[in-house]
Scaffold this motif. Structure first.
Motif, PDB file in Angstrom:
ATOM      1  N   PRO A 109     -58.239  62.587  81.360  1.00 35.31           N
ATOM      2  CA  PRO A 109     -57.171  62.022  80.528  1.00 35.31           C
ATOM      3  C   PRO A 109     -56.228  63.121  80.015  1.00 35.31           C
ATOM      4  O   PRO A 109     -56.668  64.260  79.781  1.00 35.31           O
ATOM      5  CB  PRO A 109     -57.910  61.359  79.370  1.00 35.31           C
ATOM      6  CG  PRO A 109     -59.278  61.102  79.896  1.00 35.31           C
ATOM      7  CD  PRO A 109     -59.573  62.203  80.865  1.00 35.31           C
ATOM      8  N   ALA A 110     -54.965  62.766  79.832  1.00 37.58           N
ATOM      9  CA  ALA A 110     -53.930  63.737  79.481  1.00 37.58           C
ATOM     10  C   ALA A 110     -54.309  64.544  78.241  1.00 37.58           C
ATOM     11  O   ALA A 110     -54.186  65.774  78.229  1.00 37.58           O
ATOM     12  CB  ALA A 110     -52.611  63.018  79.261  1.00 37.58           C
TER      13      ALA A 110
ATOM     14  N   ALA B 408     -34.107  65.691  81.841  1.00 33.46           N
ATOM     15  CA  ALA B 408     -35.141  65.506  82.856  1.00 33.46           C
ATOM     16  C   ALA B 408     -36.467  66.077  82.362  1.00 33.46           C
ATOM     17  O   ALA B 408     -37.527  65.474  82.554  1.00 33.46           O
ATOM     18  CB  ALA B 408     -34.724  66.183  84.150  1.00 33.46           C
ATOM     19  N   LEU B 409     -36.382  67.233  81.704  1.00 32.65           N
ATOM     20  CA  LEU B 409     -37.606  67.866  81.226  1.00 32.65           C
ATOM     21  C   LEU B 409     -38.250  67.050  80.118  1.00 32.65           C
ATOM     22  O   LEU B 409     -39.470  66.898  80.073  1.00 32.65           O
ATOM     23  CB  LEU B 409     -37.292  69.275  80.723  1.00 32.65           C
ATOM     24  CG  LEU B 409     -36.756  70.242  81.798  1.00 32.65           C
ATOM     25  CD1 LEU B 409     -36.434  71.592  81.177  1.00 32.65           C
ATOM     26  CD2 LEU B 409     -37.780  70.410  82.909  1.00 32.65           C
ATOM     27  N   ARG B 410     -37.427  66.509  79.223  1.00 32.16           N
ATOM     28  CA  ARG B 410     -37.977  65.692  78.125  1.00 32.16           C
ATOM     29  C   ARG B 410     -38.696  64.463  78.678  1.00 32.16           C
ATOM     30  O   ARG B 410     -39.770  64.091  78.216  1.00 32.16           O
ATOM     31  CB  ARG B 410     -36.854  65.281  77.166  1.00 32.16           C
ATOM     32  CG  ARG B 410     -36.429  66.399  76.214  1.00 32.16           C
ATOM     33  CD  ARG B 410     -35.681  65.827  75.023  1.00 32.16           C
ATOM     34  NE  ARG B 410     -34.457  65.165  75.404  1.00 32.16           N
ATOM     35  CZ  ARG B 410     -33.309  65.791  75.626  1.00 32.16           C
ATOM     36  NH1 ARG B 410     -33.233  67.112  75.516  1.00 32.16           N
ATOM     37  NH2 ARG B 410     -32.217  65.137  75.974  1.00 32.16           N
ATOM     38  N   ILE B 411     -38.071  63.852  79.663  1.00 33.01           N
ATOM     39  CA  ILE B 411     -38.684  62.647  80.250  1.00 33.01           C
ATOM     40  C   ILE B 411     -39.988  63.018  80.951  1.00 33.01           C
ATOM     41  O   ILE B 411     -41.008  62.346  80.803  1.00 33.01           O
ATOM     42  CB  ILE B 411     -37.701  61.971  81.210  1.00 33.01           C
ATOM     43  CG1 ILE B 411     -36.537  61.395  80.409  1.00 33.01           C
ATOM     44  CG2 ILE B 411     -38.376  60.885  82.044  1.00 33.01           C
ATOM     45  CD1 ILE B 411     -35.356  60.971  81.221  1.00 33.01           C
ATOM     46  N   GLN B 412     -39.930  64.135  81.695  1.00 33.40           N
ATOM     47  CA  GLN B 412     -41.139  64.578  82.402  1.00 33.40           C
ATOM     48  C   GLN B 412     -42.261  64.854  81.392  1.00 33.40           C
ATOM     49  O   GLN B 412     -43.411  64.507  81.612  1.00 33.40           O
ATOM     50  CB  GLN B 412     -40.804  65.832  83.203  1.00 33.40           C
ATOM     51  CG  GLN B 412     -41.887  66.275  84.142  1.00 33.40           C
ATOM     52  CD  GLN B 412     -42.228  65.231  85.187  1.00 33.40           C
ATOM     53  OE1 GLN B 412     -43.171  64.455  84.998  1.00 33.40           O
ATOM     54  NE2 GLN B 412     -41.470  65.181  86.263  1.00 33.40           N
ATOM     55  N   THR B 416     -45.906  63.128  80.990  1.00 28.73           N
ATOM     56  CA  THR B 416     -47.134  63.929  81.105  1.00 28.73           C
ATOM     57  C   THR B 416     -48.204  63.426  80.148  1.00 28.73           C
ATOM     58  O   THR B 416     -49.387  63.398  80.475  1.00 28.73           O
ATOM     59  CB  THR B 416     -46.820  65.409  80.799  1.00 28.73           C
ATOM     60  OG1 THR B 416     -45.817  65.843  81.706  1.00 28.73           O
ATOM     61  CG2 THR B 416     -48.052  66.281  80.951  1.00 28.73           C
ATOM     62  N   GLY B 417     -47.765  63.005  78.965  1.00 28.34           N
ATOM     63  CA  GLY B 417     -48.723  62.557  77.962  1.00 28.34           C
ATOM     64  C   GLY B 417     -49.156  61.112  78.136  1.00 28.34           C
ATOM     65  O   GLY B 417     -49.973  60.625  77.356  1.00 28.34           O
ATOM     66  N   SER B 418     -48.618  60.444  79.129  1.00 25.01           N
ATOM     67  CA  SER B 418     -48.957  59.023  79.293  1.00 25.01           C
ATOM     68  C   SER B 418     -50.343  58.872  79.909  1.00 25.01           C
ATOM     69  O   SER B 418     -50.930  59.838  80.385  1.00 25.01           O
ATOM     70  CB  SER B 418     -47.925  58.341  80.187  1.00 25.01           C
ATOM     71  OG  SER B 418     -48.084  58.800  81.511  1.00 25.01           O
ATOM     72  N   VAL B 424     -48.671  59.335  89.594  1.00 26.51           N
ATOM     73  CA  VAL B 424     -47.714  58.284  89.248  1.00 26.51           C
ATOM     74  C   VAL B 424     -46.714  58.796  88.220  1.00 26.51           C
ATOM     75  O   VAL B 424     -45.500  58.619  88.361  1.00 26.51           O
ATOM     76  CB  VAL B 424     -48.444  57.030  88.712  1.00 26.51           C
ATOM     77  CG1 VAL B 424     -47.449  56.009  88.181  1.00 26.51           C
ATOM     78  CG2 VAL B 424     -49.303  56.408  89.797  1.00 26.51           C
ATOM     79  N   SER B 425     -47.221  59.482  87.177  1.00 22.75           N
ATOM     80  CA  SER B 425     -46.300  59.956  86.132  1.00 22.75           C
ATOM     81  C   SER B 425     -45.362  61.029  86.678  1.00 22.75           C
ATOM     82  O   SER B 425     -44.193  61.084  86.310  1.00 22.75           O
ATOM     83  CB  SER B 425     -47.067  60.463  84.917  1.00 22.75           C
ATOM     84  OG  SER B 425     -47.894  61.547  85.269  1.00 22.75           O
TER      85      SER B 425
END
Lengths: 224, 793
Positions: A109-110, B408-412, B416-418, B424-425
């Protein structure tokens, strides 16, 4: 780790010509030789990034020659950590996320992955740079992040391809210290380098390659 | 001077050498980048094809009557004069009346009675004109079969090409009787001005006792009803009072053509516009992407000593070569696709056939495509080429390995934390790395989904319409009574006997005889056909959208086109006339669709107008489980003069519409998927190192495929969410347009074709479209050789 009579040919050119080599757990082995002698090819074989034309590669009981692409990917994920000369970090991810990525690919998990990544960055002395992106990190910092990523899944074997080749002398020293420390706490190392200082500092055995063949092998008393 | 000359020579040699170098490098790039060259070629080919078809359809659909009318130099006013009240000199003088720019005539005109069916003309009154040939300054008639009438007893009938009916060519050589005089049909011709039903040589019309003279006019100003009325007054003023007995404006013919049941024109326009947009977007995306992906190569060229202009030239040549080949092939394939499509779509109905005859491939469409697409390609390539031109070599070489923008970095980072699987992320974040390219790809997917949605709605509506038009299976067999005048064996039984015979055959539950009576509407010049039913007819499947089906004498049900053409509505009364008889009838209902010249009524009303009318067609309902084939065999055995056929259950026009919409949807879908394909190819090429890194730390081929497909599927989902409402909106906006034309008035049951589950599936069609385009290049990405990628840094 065991290589048994490994050959690798690219068309008419022979990159590895019957290489046999064994590395025991906890060892730190440096493969040395001039440019084009087959060092990187050997490393690719061990990492499962490339397949031998003949011979066997066995790492931690896994015979890589029998694995398909997915099997090789899972092998790399579980058994291998890799450090490259040019770091090969993902530009779009922060230092922390680059390190955490390796664990997340295994399904961790993240949150848990990031916690472990944070610990590693802490241990490697770059915790304060965790949110920085590769483009703003120094060479030494990038390589430390790369080492942290390589260690993320607690690999049986850490492979390093000219890990100090793109660093200035100060940063190179730091990385050498880091690799030495890792080996001293039990991490098996396979270094590919033509830097004698790195080899003498970090390895306890040196394998010399020339024209794709093992031409010499010697044990070292580490300088460090 | 000598020094200057020498420098000039060196420059000239240098320029020649540079041109050669530019050409050599561009040619090598075309050859080396086979995939990119192929993608540009295929995308430009399919896009050009789409543009040719779309522009051709738009051209044909925008003003088919105007085009046909212009081609034939149609008559803007067709006037009839009383032959006894006007002299040839006075008629000639009308050519100089105010506003007249061209005139044809005088042509003697007779109202004759035709004894038998000839192509689309049924026995009854026909207008015959004496005319020396099909050409002239006005109304250049298209003689498409046989030859013009020259000798005694020769006649040319008007008939639109493509109307097969009893077989057009079979009509040539047929003997007919016009008002007691025997003629042979020697030719078939079409006039968009509908200036006559038949033509004979001027010196042969005397036998038909012409009482009027026809004149055909074109005017300087005839764009509106008021202008045409003024033109007619100018002509009438040039002859003795009362000499002008009738005149017909081309504007009323135009309205008739628009009110014919050709529902597809507005649909075609939507497809045309969508096709143009998708093609332009994709070509722009593919070409600019090809240049952007070559930035590093551009840096190397600069390092070698190429000037900025030479770099631009290399890239323009590189993308132009495959684009020109694709464009040329696309025009050829587009023309091959467009012609049959237009013939099928515009050739519905008699008026439509006249128009389809005149609507051909437009040269301007090919010219626009041949000039426009390469220009579009050059413009699309020029913008990034110019950007590359201004880039310092060092930056160009490092392009692709620099840090991306903050958003783009903020979205990435957020992804990442999802809790999503990492592959997929990562995939979800990819579109933000190249927002411009992703936006163009998204727009193409949106238009693709809009097309699919619109096409699905169209198919549902048209299929429902087709089912209703074919009576929804209300009766199963149509029996035609043979007629000697059209070359089929006549029955041995009388009309009532046939009805009884058909009703007595096994399986029949109801037999309704019907007949066609030619009538005229008081106050209108055009002939109408009254369809009369004897007995029960309300259950024969004709859908009434307003009012009700007739249930007694003096009532008629008409088509939307009829009401629109004559400015009537349900409840209005009108007078129908035949020779010496007339009946006042009330419009009690409006049917779903149909020819504007047909009215439906009961048998009593028909016999009041045409005593002795007999059944020509018998509509037979069969009991459930009865074999249609067995019943038809029984009918033939009972009387060889009866010709049964199974009732069509599939509406040919609907099938054509749905089929054509499917072809266009596939074409547009393929272009949109190619756009996605190209985006993934470019992304993969640019992110080779990242892919290598991911694989080196254990990403499996399946995860690489998933990541890449997800990156596009996400765009597909957004495309679906945006595209479906647009498609629904287009469907809702276009349906009333067909209704306004008067051809078809779709009831709510045919307009409300959307269901929640279906809409969800349509949204998913965007995902499918994107995933389809992404799959092949994502598999290639999964097979990337890591060692080569990572050690090439």
């Amino acid at each position: 780790m065991r290589l048994e009579d490994v050959r690798k040919e690219y068309g008419d050119a022979t990159a590895l010509d019957g290489v046999s080599l064994e590395i025991r757990s906890g060892e730190a082995v440096a493969v040395m030789g001039p440019s084009g002698c087959g060092k990187s090819t050997l490393l690719n074989m061990v990492a499962g990034l490339d397949r031998p034309s003949s011979g066997r590669v066995v790492v931690h009981g896994d015979d890589l020659t029998g694995l398909d692409e997915t099997g090789l990917a899972l092998f790399r994920r579980r058994r291998i950590g890799m450090v490259f000369q040019f770091f090969n970090l993902l530009d779009d991810l922060s230092a922390l996320d680059n390190v955490a990525l390796a664990a997340q690919l295994t399904g961790t998990p993240a949150r848990q992955a990031r916690r472990r990544a944070q610990e590693l960055l802490d241990e490697l002395g770059i915790a304060d740079r965790r949110n920085a992106y590769p483009a703003v990190l120094s060479g030494g910092e990038r390589q430390r992040v790369a080492v942290a990523r390589a260690l993320m899944n607690r690999p049986a074997l850490l492979l390093a391809d000219e890990p100090t080749g793109a660093l200035d002398s100060h940063a190179g020293e730091q990385v050498m210290d880091l690799l030495l420390d890792l080996n001293q706490i039990g991490q098996t190392l396979l270094l590919v380098t033509h830097d004698r200082r790195l080899a003498s500092r970090c390895a306890n055995r040196v394998v010399d390659l020339a024209d794709g063949r093992v031409v010499g092998e010697r044990s070292l008393e580490r300088a460090g | 001077m000598r020094t200057v000359k020498a420098v000039g020579t060196v420059r000239a040699v240098g320029t020649v050498g540079a041109t050669s170098a530019v050409w050599a490098v561009a040619r090598a790039a075309v050859r080396r980048r086979k995939l990119q060259t192929g993608v540009i070629g295929v995308v430009v080919l399919v896009s050009t094809m789409t543009i040719v078809v779309a522009l051709g359809l738009l051209d044909a659909a925008s003003a088919p009557f105007d085009r046909a009318f212009a081609q034939q130099r149609g008559s803007q006013v067709t006037a009839s004069f009383d032959a006894g009240r006007v002299s040839a000199a006075q008629l000639a003088a009308t050519g100089h009346a105010s506003g007249v720019t061209a005139v044809a005539g005088p042509f003697p005109e007779a109202l004759a009675t035709l004894d038998r069916t000839v192509v689309t003309h049924v026995p009854g009154p026909v207008t015959v004109v004496g005319r020396a040939g099909p050409g002239g300054s006005v109304d250049r008639v298209n003689l498409w079969a046989g030859r013009w009438a020259a000798g005694p007893g020769e006649v040319v009938f008007s008939s639109p090409p493509g109307i097969l009916g009893e077989g057009t060519h079979a009509a040539l050589g047929r003997q007919v009787v016009l008002s007691g005089v025997r003629f042979t049909v020697v030719g078939l011709a079409s006039s968009v001005s509908e200036s006559a039903d038949a033509w004979v040589a001027p010196d042969r019309i005397a036998a038909l006792h012409p009482e009027s003279v026809q004149m055909l006019y074109r005017f300087a100003h005839a764009g509106t009803d008021a202008e045409v009325a003024a033109d007619v007054r100018a002509v009438a003023d040039a002859v003795p009072r009362g000499a002008l007995t009738a005149s017909e404006s081309y504007l009323s013919l135009e309205r008739r053509s628009e009110s014919s049941p050709n529902a597809f024109v507005p649909f075609l326009m939507v497809f045309g516009i969508l096709g143009l947009l998708v093609a332009v977007l994709i070509v722009g995306n593919v070409v600019s992407g090809a240049v952007v992906s070559g930035f590093r190569h551009i840096g190397m060229l600069k390092a070698l000593g190429f000037t900025p202009n030479q770099v631009v030239a290399v890239y323009l040549v590189m993308v132009s070569a495959p684009a020109l080949v694709g464009c040329a092939l696309g025009v050829v394939l587009g023309d091959l696709t467009e012609q049959p499509l237009m013939e099928q779509l515009l050739g519905n109905g008699i008026t439509g056939a006249y128009l389809a005859d005149s609507v051909g491939l437009s040269a301007w469409v090919d010219i626009v495509a041949l000039l426009g697409v390469p220009t579009l390609v050059l413009l699309a390539a020029l913008a990034p080429s110019l950007r590359a031109r201004g880039l310092p070599a060092a930056r160009a070489v490092s392009a692709g390995s620099v840090q991306r923008g903050g958003r783009a970095l903020r979205i990435q980072r957020a992804l990442t934390g999802s809790r999503l699987p990492r592959s997929v992320s990562l995939g979800l974040g990819l579109p933000f790395a190249r927002p411009g390219r992703s936006a163009l790809t998204l727009a193409a997917v949106v238009l693709g989904v809009t097309t699919v949605t619109f096409s699905t709605g169209l198919a549902a509506t048209v299929t429902a319409f087709g089912d209703a038009a074919e009576g929804g299976g209300a009766y199963q067999v149509v029996v035609n009574a043979g007629r000697a005048d059209v070359g089929t064996t006549p029955p041995t039984h009388t009309d009532p006997q046939i009805q009884a015979l058909l009703a007595a055959l096994p399986g029949a539950t109801q037999v309704t005889p019907s007949a066609y009576v030619p009538v005229r509407l008081a106050g209108a010049a055009q002939g109408l056909t009254l369809t009369a039913y004897r007995g029960t007819s309300s259950d024969l499947g004709t859908m009434v959208v307003r009012g009700r089906w007739f249930d007694g004498p003096g009532e008629v049900v008409v088509t939307p086109g009829f009401l629109n053409l004559h400015g009537l509505s349900v409840g209005d009364r009108l007078t129908l006339r035949t020779a010496g008889r007339e009946e006042r009838v009330t419009v009690v209902g409006e049917s779903l669709s149909g020819d504007p010249d047909y009215l439906s009524t009961d048998w009593t009303t028909a016999t009041a107008l045409a005593p002795g009318v007999t059944g020509r067609q018998y509509l037979v309902k069969l009991a459930p489980g009865t074999s249609v084939d067995a019943y038809q065999r029984a009918v033939r055995a009972a009387d060889p003069g009866l010709h049964p056929s199974a009732k069509e259950t599939v509406n040919a026009a609907s099938v054509t519409a749905v089929g054509s919409a499917s072809v266009l949807t596939l074409l547009l879908g393929a272009v949109a998927a190619l756009g996605v394909f190209n985006t993934v190819v470019l992304n993969t090429r640019e992110r080779r190192r990242d892919l290598g890194v991911l694989k080196s730390i254990g990403m499996t081929p399946r995860q690489v495929t998933a990541m890449t497909v997800v990156s596009m599927a996400a765009l597909g989902l957004v495309g679906g969410v945006v595209g479906v409402p647009l498609g629904v909106l287009a469907h809702a906006l276009v349906l009333p347009l067909t209704g306004r034309g008067g051809g078809i008035d779709f009831p709510p049951s045919m307009r409300d074709v959307w269901h929640p589950a279906g809409l969800v599936l349509l949204v998913l069609s965007g995902v499918a479209l994107a995933a389809l385009g992404a799959f092949v290049p994502s598999r290639a990405a999964a097979r990337l050789t890591i060692a080569r990628v990572l050690h090439n840094e």
